[in-house]
Design an enzyme around this catalytic site. Structure first.
Site, PDB file in Angstrom:
ATOM      1  N   GLY A  29       0.818  -1.208   0.000  1.00  0.00           N
ATOM      2  CA  GLY A  29       0.000   0.000   0.000  1.00  0.00           C
ATOM      3  C   GLY A  29       0.845   1.248   0.000  1.00  0.00           C
ATOM      4  N   ASN A  30       0.214   2.390   0.251  1.00  0.00           N
ATOM      5  CA  ASN A  30       0.933   3.661   0.311  1.00  0.00           C
ATOM      6  C   ASN A  30       0.336   4.510   1.422  1.00  0.00           C
ATOM      7  OD1 ASN A  30      -1.177   5.553  -0.858  1.00  0.00           O
ATOM      8  ND2 ASN A  30      -1.039   4.005  -2.456  1.00  0.00           N
ATOM      9  N   ARG A  31       0.922   5.682   1.646  1.00  0.00           N
ATOM     10  CA  ARG A  31       0.589   6.473   2.819  1.00  0.00           C
ATOM     11  C   ARG A  31      -0.530   7.494   2.593  1.00  0.00           C
ATOM     12  NH1 ARG A  31       5.606   9.355   4.606  1.00  0.00           N
ATOM     13  NH2 ARG A  31       4.190  10.098   6.198  1.00  0.00           N
ATOM     14  N   SER A  32      -1.222   7.416   1.480  1.00  0.00           N
ATOM     15  CA  SER A  32      -2.276   8.405   1.245  1.00  0.00           C
ATOM     16  C   SER A  32      -3.443   8.233   2.233  1.00  0.00           C
ATOM     17  CB  SER A  32      -2.808   8.276  -0.182  1.00  0.00           C
ATOM     18  OG  SER A  32      -3.844   9.201  -0.377  1.00  0.00           O
ATOM     19  N   ALA A  82      -4.016   7.932  -4.678  1.00  0.00           N
ATOM     20  CA  ALA A  82      -2.645   7.446  -4.880  1.00  0.00           C
ATOM     21  C   ALA A  82      -2.754   6.008  -5.358  1.00  0.00           C
ATOM     22  CB  ALA A  82      -1.862   7.539  -3.580  1.00  0.00           C
TER      23      ALA A  82
END
Ligand code: CTP
Ligand code: CA
Length: 230
Positions: A33-36, A100
């Protein structure tokens, strides 16, 4: 339209916004995943709603609550996001890709948990490129539809960053690109944001900083400049 009360400048418009960050499953319990946090996209939804638009929010793992009066379609992976965006874009006047999106996903999703006694001391993951959702939406654009991309760039040099933005908006073919200055204002998971809006030629048409809600209103102002009259 003289009937419209001031501040209702998006009345009668269908606005479609993606927000949050996609997750790509590795096995039944793990993902990439990502930090959005989804804050800027949710702020855009709230701002568009308050200006009279009919708003659909395609939500990928939001960390914030969704405002009342907004239709929410929950998604997880990039492929799900793409499917949902394509369907919803068919009736949208304005499409904003604030999510994102994972550029890659695991080539295979394991049916059971990845186990250390099987994988050993090192584990390599093979990733494959995800489809470019924004580019696909541009390809299928309806007549008069305005499409807006986001770009989170970490390049600290202003000239180089704008050059990256110019190249990206031209490659994507969107009408506008919102350059989000991540890394130095910590654009993720904060209440404030600092942005530049580029037109399709890559020229800066708007600069804004402040709360994500105030920045959202400025982004909508830029969009209204390129929307054809209702
Ligand atoms: N985007 C998309 N589909 C992808 C990747 C990105 O729709 N597979 C969208 C994002 O939602 C954003 C815009 O494209 O609106 C730009 O995303 P960004 O990550 O900055 O650009 P990329 O084209 O992925 O290029 P790179 O990450 O290599 O800089
Ligand atoms: Ca990317």
């Amino acid at each position: 339209d003289a009937e419209r009360s001031p501040g209702q400048d998006l009345a009668g418009r269908q606005v479609l916004i993606s927000a949050g960050g996609t997750r790509e499953p590795l096995d039944p319990v793990r993902f990439l995943g990502n930090r959005s946090s989804g804050r800027q996209g949710v702020a855009l939804a709230e701002a568009a709603r308050s200006r009279g638009a009919t708003v659909t929010l395609v939500a990928a793992h939001l960390e914030v609550a969704v405002p009342d009066g907004v239709t929410v379609l929950n998604v997880s992976s990039t492929v799900e996001l793409q499917q949902t965006m394509r369907e919803a874009a068919a009736t949208a006047d304005i499409v904003i890709m604030a999510a994102a999106v994972a550029d890659y996903r695991p080539a295979a999703v394991q049916a059971g948990k990845i186990k250390k006694d099987v994988a050993g001391d090192r584990l390599s993951l093979e990733l494959v490129r995800n489809p470019d959702v924004l580019a696909g939406l541009v390809e299928e654009r309806r007549q008069g539809q305005v499409i807006v991309g986001f770009a989170a760039e970490t390049e600290p040099d202003e000239t180089l960053r704008r050059e990256l933005g110019r190249t990206k908006v031209q490659r994507k073919g969107s009408d506008l690109l919102v350059l989000n200055r991540v890394g130095w204002t910590q654009g993720f998971a904060t209440e404030r944001n600092e942005i530049e809006v580029l037109d399709r030629a890559g020229d800066i048409v708007m600069e804004a900083s402040g709360t994500k809600l105030s920045v959202a209103h400025r982004i909508l102002d830029s969009i209204l400049q390129v929307v054809s009259p209702a």
